[in-house]
Enzyme design. Structure first.
Site, PDB file in Angstrom:
ATOM      1  N   ASN A 224       0.832  -1.213   0.000  1.00 21.68           N
ATOM      2  CA  ASN A 224       0.000   0.000   0.000  1.00 21.68           C
ATOM      3  C   ASN A 224       0.867   1.265   0.000  1.00 21.68           C
ATOM      4  O   ASN A 224       0.365   2.351   0.237  1.00 21.68           O
ATOM      5  CB  ASN A 224      -0.937  -0.008   1.212  1.00 21.68           C
TER       6      ASN A 224
ATOM      7  N   GLU B 286       1.584   4.146   7.433  1.00 27.69           N
ATOM      8  CA  GLU B 286       0.541   3.672   6.535  1.00 27.69           C
ATOM      9  C   GLU B 286      -0.048   4.848   5.756  1.00 27.69           C
ATOM     10  O   GLU B 286       0.180   6.021   6.119  1.00 27.69           O
ATOM     11  CB  GLU B 286      -0.560   2.982   7.363  1.00 27.69           C
TER      12      GLU B 286
ATOM     13  N   HIS C 138       3.374   1.865   2.110  1.00 29.18           N
ATOM     14  CA  HIS C 138       3.921   2.293   3.406  1.00 29.18           C
ATOM     15  C   HIS C 138       5.437   2.205   3.419  1.00 29.18           C
ATOM     16  O   HIS C 138       6.038   1.388   2.722  1.00 29.18           O
ATOM     17  CB  HIS C 138       3.267   1.557   4.594  1.00 29.18           C
TER      18      HIS C 138
HETATM   19  C1  F6R Z   1       9.866  -3.412   7.776  1.00 34.52           C
HETATM   20  C2  F6R Z   1       9.199  -2.256   7.212  1.00 34.52           C
HETATM   21  C3  F6R Z   1       8.158  -2.387   6.148  1.00 34.52           C
HETATM   22  C4  F6R Z   1       8.619  -3.283   4.992  1.00 34.52           C
HETATM   23  C5  F6R Z   1       7.506  -3.391   3.930  1.00 34.52           C
HETATM   24  C6  F6R Z   1       7.895  -4.346   2.821  1.00 34.52           C
HETATM   25  O1  F6R Z   1      10.824  -3.020   8.735  1.00 34.52           O
HETATM   26  O2  F6R Z   1       9.483  -1.178   7.634  1.00 34.52           O
HETATM   27  O3  F6R Z   1       7.852  -1.109   5.670  1.00 34.52           O
HETATM   28  O4  F6R Z   1       9.769  -2.743   4.410  1.00 34.52           O
HETATM   29  O5  F6R Z   1       6.337  -3.848   4.533  1.00 34.52           O
HETATM   30  O6  F6R Z   1       7.998  -5.629   3.345  1.00 34.52           O
HETATM   31  P1  F6R Z   1       8.503  -6.853   2.438  1.00 34.52           P
HETATM   32  O7  F6R Z   1       9.940  -6.601   2.160  1.00 34.52           O
HETATM   33  O8  F6R Z   1       8.309  -8.057   3.334  1.00 34.52           O
HETATM   34  O9  F6R Z   1       7.657  -6.865   1.221  1.00 34.52           O
END
Ligand code: F6R
Length: 251
Positions: free
Chosen positions: A136, A143, A138
């Site tokens: 999304n 968020e 973030h």
């Molecule tokens: C984790 C974090 C999140 C992830 C994001 C992508 O510390 O801050 O913002 O970077 O959710 O996660 P993945 O890499 O699992 O797709």
């Protein structure tokens, strides 16, 4: 923006690890903002390999993780503290006194957040912030709808984010509802940012973040305004980008 597109996830992991290693070589007491999740796992593996070859020294490095779930023990399967130990810290010569997480077991979350910000400032701010991107948009756990002016704070995770965090070992009910995250302002104050994305499922959000309007609907879009942003994508994550030449012209 510096944009690097690699053939595959392995290439992305290597490219990201090399950027980190270069920065650590240039400044051994670098203040590093770390991310967790699936994307940086390969990068941490490559860093461990570089360490084993004697190419990187972590002894003076200072780290601040970008986020952690609220009120979960360190040995919880989703704990980011646990993740960092597993994927990086236990394999390298990092000094555990130099690694920081928003402490999430204390009840006064506001005090915890203020102290985290204070510690970052006391170290002179973050030199290099590593980021992944959520489906999304973030960054950290900021968020959609997060204010650009936010600093470290307690946030409520969206149900979409919680559902994505549930996995074979952790049921949805076990996924915490709240987390502490660096704010957007704190992230944007990092001297340099390295954003990583891998896989086709990230292609649309990568395009919206890098080529769409800067909007709080897509928190990662604010990164377009960062003066020193490096983006490393594998080919699948870069699939939806248009006019790559235009993006590269921003370099
Ligand atoms: C984790 C974090 C999140 C992830 C994001 C992508 O510390 O801050 O913002 O970077 O959710 O996660 P993945 O890499 O699992 O797709």
């Amino acid at each position: 923006m510096q944009l690097q597109i690699t053939n595959d996830y392995r290439g992305l992991s290597r490219a990201a690890a090399r950027i980190m290693a270069q920065r650590i070589l240039t400044k051994p007491n670098l203040v590093l903002g770390l991310a967790t999740g699936k994307t940086p796992i390969g990068m941490y593996e490559e860093l461990v390999a570089l360490y084993r070859q004697g190419l990187v020294d972590f002894s003076s490095l200072v780290t601040f993780n970008v986020d952690e779930f609220f009120a979960i023990p360190v040995d919880h399967p989703l704990s980011y503290h646990h993740y960092m130990e597993e994927h990086l810290f236990q394999h390298v010569n990092i000094n555990s006194r130099n690694t920081h997480f928003p402490s999430t077991t204390v009840s006064d979350a506001n005090a915890v957040c203020r102290e985290y910000e204070r510690r970052i400032q006391a170290h002179g701010g973050i030199d290099l912030q590593i980021l992944g991107i959520g489906h999304n948009g973030h960054i950290g756990f900021n968020e959609p709808g997060s204010d650009w002016g936010t600093t470290t704070r307690l946030v409520t995770l969206t149900e979409e984010t919680r559902a994505r965090l549930a996995n074979r070992d952790v049921s949805l009910t076990e996924v915490p509802r709240q987390a502490i995250t660096l704010g957007i302002k704190t992230i944007m104050h990092a001297k340099e940012i390295l954003l990583l994305a891998s896989g086709r499922e990230k292609a649309m959000i990568v395009r919206q973040a890098l080529q769409g309007p800067v909007s709080t609907d897509i928190p990662a879009s604010i990164l377009q305004l960062h003066p020193r942003l490096t983006v490393v994508l594998d080919r699948d994550a870069a699939k939806e980008l248009n006019d790559l030449d235009d993006l590269r012209r921003l370099e």
